[in-house]
Design a protein around this motif. Structure first.
Motif, short mmCIF file in Angstrom:
data_model
loop_
_atom_site.label_atom_id
_atom_site.label_comp_id
_atom_site.label_asym_id
_atom_site.label_seq_id
_atom_site.Cartn_x
_atom_site.Cartn_y
_atom_site.Cartn_z
N LEU A 84 2.62 41.60 -36.81
CA LEU A 84 1.63 41.13 -36.35
C LEU A 84 2.07 40.01 -35.24
CD1 LEU A 84 -1.50 40.99 -35.68
CD2 LEU A 84 -1.49 39.25 -37.64
N CYS A 85 3.05 39.17 -35.77
CA CYS A 85 3.80 38.26 -34.94
C CYS A 85 4.31 38.58 -33.43
CB CYS A 85 4.44 37.20 -35.75
SG CYS A 85 5.29 35.95 -34.67
N SER A 86 5.12 39.92 -33.74
CA SER A 86 5.93 40.20 -32.87
C SER A 86 4.88 40.90 -31.61
CB SER A 86 6.76 41.43 -32.99
OG SER A 86 7.75 40.67 -34.25
N PHE A 87 3.76 41.65 -32.19
CA PHE A 87 2.71 42.23 -31.31
C PHE A 87 2.08 41.32 -30.62
CE2 PHE A 87 -1.22 44.22 -30.54
CZ PHE A 87 -1.08 45.35 -29.88
N THR A 88 1.50 40.52 -31.22
CA THR A 88 0.73 39.31 -30.56
C THR A 88 1.52 38.61 -29.44
OG1 THR A 88 0.91 37.75 -32.38
CG2 THR A 88 -0.95 39.27 -32.31
N ALA A 89 2.83 38.39 -29.84
CA ALA A 89 3.74 37.46 -28.69
C ALA A 89 4.11 38.69 -27.46
CB ALA A 89 5.16 37.31 -29.69
N MET A 90 4.17 39.77 -27.72
CA MET A 90 4.44 40.65 -26.88
C MET A 90 3.10 40.60 -25.85
SD MET A 90 5.31 44.72 -26.73
CE MET A 90 3.67 45.01 -27.29
N GLY A 124 -1.19 33.92 -27.70
CA GLY A 124 -0.21 33.11 -28.23
C GLY A 124 -0.72 32.08 -29.55
N THR A 125 -1.77 31.80 -29.52
CA THR A 125 -2.47 31.22 -30.75
C THR A 125 -2.09 32.19 -32.17
OG1 THR A 125 -3.84 29.81 -29.65
CG2 THR A 125 -3.93 29.88 -31.89
N SER A 126 -2.77 33.40 -31.82
CA SER A 126 -2.48 34.28 -32.86
C SER A 126 -1.12 34.55 -33.28
CB SER A 126 -3.16 35.75 -32.62
OG SER A 126 -4.51 35.55 -31.99
N SER A 127 -0.14 34.70 -32.13
CA SER A 127 1.41 34.96 -32.68
C SER A 127 1.99 33.91 -33.34
CB SER A 127 2.15 34.93 -31.23
OG SER A 127 3.45 35.25 -31.41
N LEU A 128 1.49 32.49 -32.80
CA LEU A 128 1.99 31.22 -33.64
C LEU A 128 1.46 31.27 -34.86
CD1 LEU A 128 3.50 28.58 -33.56
CD2 LEU A 128 1.18 27.53 -32.66
N ILE A 129 0.23 31.58 -35.24
CA ILE A 129 -0.26 31.45 -36.68
C ILE A 129 0.30 32.48 -37.28
CG2 ILE A 129 -2.28 31.71 -38.07
CD1 ILE A 129 -3.84 30.53 -35.57
N SER A 130 0.59 33.77 -37.02
CA SER A 130 0.86 34.82 -37.83
C SER A 130 2.57 34.62 -37.96
CB SER A 130 0.90 36.27 -37.00
OG SER A 130 1.42 36.01 -35.54
N GLY A 131 3.41 33.92 -37.04
CA GLY A 131 4.73 33.38 -37.24
C GLY A 131 4.72 32.17 -38.18
N LEU A 132 3.83 31.34 -38.29
CA LEU A 132 3.68 30.30 -39.38
C LEU A 132 3.52 30.90 -40.75
CD1 LEU A 132 1.96 27.51 -37.75
CD2 LEU A 132 4.50 27.48 -38.07
N ILE A 133 2.72 32.00 -40.83
CA ILE A 133 2.13 32.80 -42.00
C ILE A 133 3.64 33.59 -42.68
CG2 ILE A 133 1.00 34.59 -43.26
CD1 ILE A 133 -1.42 33.75 -41.43
N LEU A 134 4.26 34.27 -41.54
CA LEU A 134 5.54 34.97 -41.71
C LEU A 134 6.66 34.00 -42.42
CD1 LEU A 134 7.43 37.42 -41.59
CD2 LEU A 134 7.91 36.79 -39.25
#
Length: 580
Positions: free
Chosen positions: A525-531, A68-78
């Protein structure tokens, strides 16, 4: 000595760069070999076992939090990457990587030319870029009151941007004012009027200037002594205010007929002022400036009168007025009257006269425009378009005339690649702005708005354009480091066109910017980590089994290689190395 030391450092640096550029695989394998040799003293196996035991003790909640944290960070970068790309047209990560890593990996820093020759080349290219991105007055601009305002009344939309109107205000101050205007009451009022932002205030000021003229001519006998005194002191006369009529014709007149009537009144006043200043132009700097202003006013009035005649259907009269104007003032090329003449001649279908005008202005030493390039292409397409068939041309090949027409279309498309979509009606037209950017979307709109009818009148011309225009892009180098027939396409057109064109219009962009790799990567990366976070939260045991199976499969080749290496190398190799 210093030069020898500097050259030695440069050679050393080049050797290091060469080694990192071509021998990085050797460095990589060498590092792996050293790690393997030193696995016993570094206790790599013990550390891996400890890490494995630690990971086995972790609960599924940890993995949910991690993904979840990885998805959040990659989402902010996106989000940041997307915003940076929309604003500046490039990826922030890619820009930083290229700026800092490229010099270390052997790239050439374009901002640091190595010698005077390259410095001069950069200067020339910068000058060319500035000239390419210069905003020009649209020679076929419409009337604000009779055309732009009518569009606003019907649709409720503003066809002109504030930036465009501000440029027009600057043009009016340059063309219609001079330093001595404060000595003439009516011209002093108009000098302030051209600076007004409110249209009603400008119109009121123009009426006020005309009322001053009427008062003067009504009380002329009483004011003649004062006029003679001012002529003696300053050389300034009370004159009719032609610029007031110009402003009323442009902004207050609601029809072309009314605008023409006001321009005819402006012409009378302008001719009087021009003749008077022509006689005094050599008496001093202020007289010369006033004569230059009066010349600009007279040329502007005559050109707009010719445009009124063209809009009212008196095309031959308009052509005669334009020809006379070009003969009378041949040096005033800033108004681009020849483009008005080309459009009027095309309406008369006087193609021989069009060719004669092109022969004069389609010169390598003169600045090009979409009107010149596409009109030349239309004339060459006219010779073959009625019998052109893409199937027949693919079987027998192109004839000489067809090849000339195709090359002319390619030349025009390279100069302005936005025009074909408007001519082929793949994009909707809007009213052209008062200023255009050459090779930009604004110029394409201005050209297609007036010339689409001429292309439709030539049988098969649009069909030939449809079949051949996209072939231009196979001839232009990508990513447009250098042009084919013209200078490289400027990168500043999109920003300038967005300022010139209204917000409801979708600006045409060339070359179409592709999404940078890092935006796609962070999105994936954001989509994959969120999944993964969602699946781990819903099915913790199943995802644990899947993770262990995936990791064992991933490390299976590495374990196999390590077993083979251990079987080949002696187990006492480290002890032998320590003895040495």
């Amino acid at each position: 000595m210093a030069e020898a030391g500097g050259s030695l450092l440069e050679q050393l640096k080049s050797c290091i760069v060469w080694s990192w550029t071509y021998l990085w695989t050797l460095w990589f394998f060498l590092m792996l070999f050293l790690v393997y040799i030193l696995r016993v003293p570094l206790k790599i196996n013990d550390n891996l076992s400890t890490v494995s035991m630690f990971l086995n003790t972790l609960t599924p909640k940890f993995y949910v939090a991690l993904t979840g944290t990885s998805s959040l960070i990659s989402g902010l970068i996106l989000i940041f990457e997307w915003w940076y790309f929309r604003k500046y047209g490039t990826s922030f990560i890619e820009q930083v990587s290229v700026s800092h890593l490229r010099p270390l990996l052997g790239g050439v820093d374009s901002t640091a030319p190595s010698n005077s020759t390259s410095n001069n080349g950069d200067t020339d290219s910068n000058r060319q870029s500035v000239s390419e991105c210069k905003v020009w007055r649209n020679p076929l601009n419409l009337f604000r009151g009779a055309e732009y305002n009518r569009y606003t009344w019907v649709t409720g939309r503003e066809p002109l941007t504030y930036y465009d109107m501000n440029l027009s205000a600057q043009d009016h101050q340059t063309f219609f004012t001079c330093e001595t205007d404060h000595l003439r009451p009516a011209d002093a009022i108009m000098q302030k009027a051209w600076r007004e932002r409110n249209p009603q205030a400008r119109i009121s000021a123009a009426h006020e200037a005309l009322e001053l003229n009427e008062i003067f001519y009504h009380w002329r006998p009483l004011l003649q002594p004062l006029q003679a005194k001012r002529r003696t002191q300053n050389g300034i006369n009370f004159t009719m205010c032609a610029t007031a009529y110009i402003l009323l014709a442009e902004e207050e007149a609601t029809t072309i007929v009314e605008a023409e009537r006001l321009f005819k009144q402006a012409l009378k006043a302008g001719e009087v002022c021009y003749r008077r200043s022509q006689q005094l132009q050599h008496h001093g700097a202020q007289y010369e400036a006033q004569h230059r202003r009066d010349t600009n006013v007279l040329v502007y009035i005559k050109r707009r009168l010719a445009m009124c005649s063209r809009k009212l259907g008196r095309t031959r009269e308009a052509v005669k007025m334009m020809r006379d104007l070009m003969k009378e003032f041949p040096l005033l090329s800033m108004f681009n009257i020849h483009e008005n003449l080309l459009e009027a001649l095309l309406e008369l279908q006087a193609y021989a006269d069009v060719q004669a005008v092109l022969a004069k202005y389609d010169d390598i030493s003169l600045p090009k425009s979409a009107t010149i390039c596409y009109t030349a292409a239309l004339l060459k397409a006219r010779a073959v378009s009625d019998k052109f068939s893409p199937e027949a041309a693919s079987r027998r090949g192109l004839s000489t005339a067809e090849m000339n027409a195709v090359e002319a279309i390619h030349r025009a498309v390279e100069f302005n690649p936005h025009v074909p979509k408007y001519l082929l009606e793949m994009k909707s037209l809007i009213l052209p702005p008062e200023h255009i950017l050459k090779r930009g979307d604004s110029e394409a709109i201005a050209y297609a708005f007036f010339h689409l009818q001429h292309w439709k009148r030539v049988e098969g011309a649009l069909n030939l354009l449809h079949c051949t225009w996209e072939g231009t892009f196979r001839m232009i180098p990508y990513p447009l480091e250098k042009g084919h027939l013209f200078y490289p396409y400027p990168i500043c057109t999109e920003t300038a066109d967005r300022e010139l064109l209204p917000s409801f219009h979708e600006v045409s962009v060339y070359p179409k910017k592709e999404l940078p790799f890092f935006i796609l990567f962070t999105a994936g990366l954001c989509s994959f980590t969120a999944m993964l976070a969602l699946l781990t939260h819903q099915f913790p045991e199943l995802m644990g089994v899947f993770a262990k199976a995936f990791l064992s499969t991933l490390f299976a080749p590495l374990n196999f290689v390590m077993e083979k290496v251990e079987s080949i190398l002696p187990s006492s190799l480290w002890h032998q190395l320590t003895r040495i």
